[in-house]
Design an enzyme around this catalytic site. Structure first.
Site, PDB file in Angstrom:
ATOM      1  NE  ARG A 187      -4.175  -1.710   2.270  1.00  0.00           N
ATOM      2  CZ  ARG A 187      -5.279  -1.691   1.789  1.00  0.00           C
ATOM      3  NH1 ARG A 187      -5.406  -0.631   0.870  1.00  0.00           N
ATOM      4  NH2 ARG A 187      -6.250  -2.649   1.720  1.00  0.00           N
ATOM      5  CD  GLU A 230      -4.232  -4.908   3.791  1.00  0.00           C
ATOM      6  OE1 GLU A 230      -5.013  -5.453   3.404  1.00  0.00           O
ATOM      7  OE2 GLU A 230      -3.520  -3.730   3.553  1.00  0.00           O
ATOM      8  CD  GLU A 244      -9.417  -0.679  -0.701  1.00  0.00           C
ATOM      9  OE1 GLU A 244      -9.008  -0.417   0.314  1.00  0.00           O
ATOM     10  OE2 GLU A 244     -10.751  -0.704  -0.636  1.00  0.00           O
ATOM     11  CG  ASP A 268     -14.864   7.799  -9.058  1.00  0.00           C
ATOM     12  OD1 ASP A 268     -15.638   8.412  -9.882  1.00  0.00           O
ATOM     13  OD2 ASP A 268     -14.895   8.418  -7.902  1.00  0.00           O
ATOM     14  CG  HIS A 275     -18.276 -11.153   3.308  1.00  0.00           C
ATOM     15  ND1 HIS A 275     -17.227 -11.349   4.170  1.00  0.00           N
ATOM     16  CD2 HIS A 275     -19.249 -11.628   4.076  1.00  0.00           C
ATOM     17  CE1 HIS A 275     -17.427 -11.832   5.055  1.00  0.00           C
ATOM     18  NE2 HIS A 275     -18.866 -12.091   5.132  1.00  0.00           N
ATOM     19  CB  CYS A 332     -15.655 -11.436  -2.807  1.00  0.00           C
ATOM     20  SG  CYS A 332     -13.877 -10.980  -1.846  1.00  0.00           S
TER      21      CYS A 332
END
Length: 731
Positions: free
Chosen positions: A378, A407, A418, A475, A697, A699
């Site tokens: 990240r 993670e 994400e 976006d 969730h 997914c």
């Protein structure tokens, strides 16, 4: 296909044909050509192609039809010296309604529709003028509209007379090319509202066939005449053709139509005529109707991949018809299905090849080899992503899987969403310098700053391509002209020296990015004073780059060429082209190649620029009521108190919180092509303490909601949860 006439429905075409001979007295009051006698409807359906290409100069063969079906050479009818005016016709129609005597009206329709010269005599503005221009059809449109509007309210024998006259006109033997009067007749007949009724489809089909097989020069005239129609009449033509195609594909009463094997030309003919209307619509600014009005939703229910593969095999040749030859009738939802399935097939093919290569080298297969695996930090998101995509360029067409270092989240789709969101957010940040945000238009545009390496622009292109390829909405706020450039050309040219991303641009395109500058250039074009003396400009523009003002000539020696009243149009065109094409060529070319390195597919040729934007970005319009209607429940019922609290709170949220909720539960705040229903949103009961926050969730687009006891508690916990939702973990 319902008839709107107040005098009852038109009888079926079969019964009409059977009564043609009984209606001979209708022609006794005038000189007319011999009428054709059809023995039964079967023979009518078996008619050979009655519009043969005039360049081939063929005739209907006697082998193809019975002696009764042969069309005699019709003599030119004697045209009336003083045809009725619209006022005369309207007065006759009003008298007929009050008196019940329709003879004058009947005679008018009989004389007018029995031949092409009759149509021209009635509706041509001036019989002595040729009107051989694309700008003016020479037709009295108001008179045509009045005659057609009145037609459906006349007695059935008048309506049958019109159809009989059209048959006579269409069955003439043609010698030589069509005249402009012939084109006018086709133009008038196509507007006949009787063709809304399925009982007239056999006649309508032959009319469409004759129009579709006209030479290109004749089509050119028709296109320009179509664009002069009123919006109402134009829309009626389009809807009538779409209905004709739909009912031929899925007839409510199959016995109404000939067998599909004997009229396989119906749909291709209608599609060709529809393409003329689509071309006409695109020539008008703004268009007469939205491009979405050409969509035929019936096509969503046919085998789209068969259509696509047929088109790939045969292209736009006439040897095999495919709706993909006319992509404007295929809805964006249907095109998305084609692109998704094409992508899936490419993914499977690439993965299979990787597996075969591994086995052939006697190496143990690994499941990871079937995916494009991205492992990123990240804290170094952009550089890690760029490195991974560069190293794994051969795997771009595999299914994407993302892992964030440190993670424990497993990517079933949520981590991918994400990754896209965070990467786009960083790349488009103003401090990053790749894109400039224009506040007036609320969109980003490519920075024209020169640099040594344009690889990051290629990364953005790859991201957009991966989004389309993996059905992820982004976006991104690019102007429409960006997607026009992205399809210029839609297939990457084999010659690396061929320019890409260059398209024709106007001040309208510039207005979508820099409205203030576009307005200033428009003012220059309309300025009534002396441009050279008052503006004192040359064919040279200036741009600031890293605090330094640089000048660029719009044409050779531009700094010495003054802008005048005579050359200001050229100046504006060159200026717009410089801003949207030339000054950002290297940046956009890298972006173009990045996108097409993932999305290289013939399916892109089916898309309009606006449709590419919808596929990439989805829709920003949130309809939470639609989401509520399509939501599924697990452990809850939609009448449970907690669920009622939830929707009371969500429907009362401002837009920014609604977007956060959508992002929290799905990984994106954009709505996919199919609308909220395509999200398959689910609310599950989380049997935990009500002190816990909601869990999602992404997914599976699933929200796990504890059974909160009050609306206030639910609202508080929900806002905390959706406002602090970055990062993934495992329960």
């Amino acid at each position: 296909g319902l008839d709107r006439g107040s005098k009852g429905q038109i009888s079926t075409f079969s019964s009409f044909i059977s009564t043609v001979n009984e209606k001979k007295e209708a022609a006794e009051n005038r000189s007319s050509p011999t009428h054709l006698v059809f023995p039964n409807i079967k023979n009518v359906r078996d008619l050979p192609p009655i519009c043969l290409d005039v360049r081939q100069k063929q005739r209907i063969s006697t082998e193809a039809s019975s002696s009764e079906m042969k069309a005699p050479v019709l003599p030119e009818p004697v045209l009336p010296n003083q045809p009725k005016t619209m006022k005369d016709f309207q007065e006759d129609a009003e008298k007929a309604k009050s008196s019940g005597d329709w003879k004058a009206v009947h005679d008018f329709y009989l004389t007018t529709f029995d031949s092409f010269p009759g149509l021209n005599a009635a509706f041509k503005k001036d019989a002595t003028t040729s009107f051989n221009t694309i700008e003016d059809s020479g037709i009295n449109a108001k008179f045509v509209n009045a005659v057609y509007d009145a037609l459906l309210n006349t007695p059935q024998d008048i309506q049958k007379t019109v159809l009989k006259g059209i048959i006579n006109s269409l069955l003439r033997e043609w010698k030589g090319p069509r005249t402009k009067d012939d084109l006018r007749a086709y133009f008038i007949l196509l507007q006949n509202p009787q063709f809304n009724n399925t009982s007239t489809y056999v006649i309508y089909a032959h009319l469409l066939r004759q129009i579709s097989t006209l030479v290109e020069a004749d089509h050119h005239f028709l296109v320009h005449w179509f664009k002069k129609l009123s919006q109402k009449r134009f829309k009626q033509l389009v809807e009538r053709l779409l209905q004709f195609i739909s009912l031929r594909l899925f007839p409510a009463k199959p016995e109404e139509f000939p067998p599909i094997t004997k009229c396989s030309w119906w749909i291709p003919s209608a599609s060709k005529v529809l393409s003329l209307l689509n071309t006409a619509n695109s020539l008008v600014h703004p268009p007469l109707i939205p491009y979405t009005d050409f969509y035929n939703s019936t096509l969503d229910h046919i085998d789209l991949m068969e259509e696509y593969h047929t088109w790939q095999s045969f292209g736009n040749s006439h040897s095999r018809f495919s709706f993909c030859q006319y992509p404007f009738v295929i809805s964006i939802a249907a095109k998305k299905i084609i692109i998704q399935r094409d992508s899936e097939q490419q993914m499977i093919s690439i993965a299979r090849q990787s597996l075969v290569d591994k086995v052939s080298r006697r190496q143990r297969p690994d499941m990871n080899m079937l995916f494009l695996n991205m492992k990123v930090r990240r804290t170094h998101l952009v550089s890690d992503s760029l490195d991974e995509l560069t190293r794994k360029r051969a795997d771009l067409k595999k299914k994407l899987k993302v892992t964030f270092v440190g993670e424990a989240g497993l990517d079933m789709g949520g981590l991918t969403k994400e990754w896209f969101l965070l990467l786009i957010r960083q790349i488009f940040h103003p401090d990053y310098g790749m894109f400039t945000y224009h506040k007036d238009s609320h969109c980003h545009w490519f920075s024209s700053f020169k640099c040594d390496n344009y690889s990051e622009f290629r990364l953005v292109g790859i991201l957009m391509g991966l989004a389309v390829y993996n059905s992820i909405t982004l976006d991104i706020r690019f102007p429409p002209c960006c997607y026009k450039k992205l399809l210029s050309p839609p297939i990457v040219p084999s010659d690396q020296n061929t320019p890409v991303g260059i398209c024709s641009v106007t001040t309208d395109d510039l207005c979508q990015i820099m409205p203030e500058l576009a307005h200033g250039l428009s003012e220059l074009l309309s300025y009534e004073g002396n441009v050279e003396e008052d503006f004192y400009s040359t064919f040279q523009v200036f741009q600031e780059e890293f605090g330094i003002i640089k000048s660029y000539n719009l044409k050779p020696g531009g700094d010495k060429i003054p802008v005048t009243n005579q050359n200001r149009k050229e100046y504006v065109q060159l200026y717009v082209d410089f801003l949207l094409n030339k000054s950002i060529y290297k940046q956009f070319a890298a972006f173009y190649y990045g996108f097409h390195s993932v999305c290289a597919s013939n399916a892109l040729m089916l898309l309009r620029p606006e449709e590419v934007e919808i596929l990439v970005c989805g829709s920003p319009e949130l309809d939470m009521h639609a989401l509520q209607r399509s939501t599924q429940y697990d452990g809850y019922a939609k009448t449970d108190l907690t669920i009622r609290y939830f929707w009371d709170v969500v429907l009362g949220f401002p837009l920014d919180l609604q977007k956060k909720l959508l992002h929290f539960t799905t990984g994106s705040d954009r709505v996919p092509v199919g609308g909220m229903a395509d999200l398959n949103f689910k609310i599950s009961k989380n049997e935990t303490s009500t002190n816990w926050l909601p869990v999602a969730h992404t997914c599976f687009n699933q929200l796990c909601l504890p059974p909160y006891k009050s609306k206030k508690d639910l609202k508080q916990k929900l806002i905390i949860g959706i406002s602090n939702s970055e990062g993934f973990g495992l329960e």
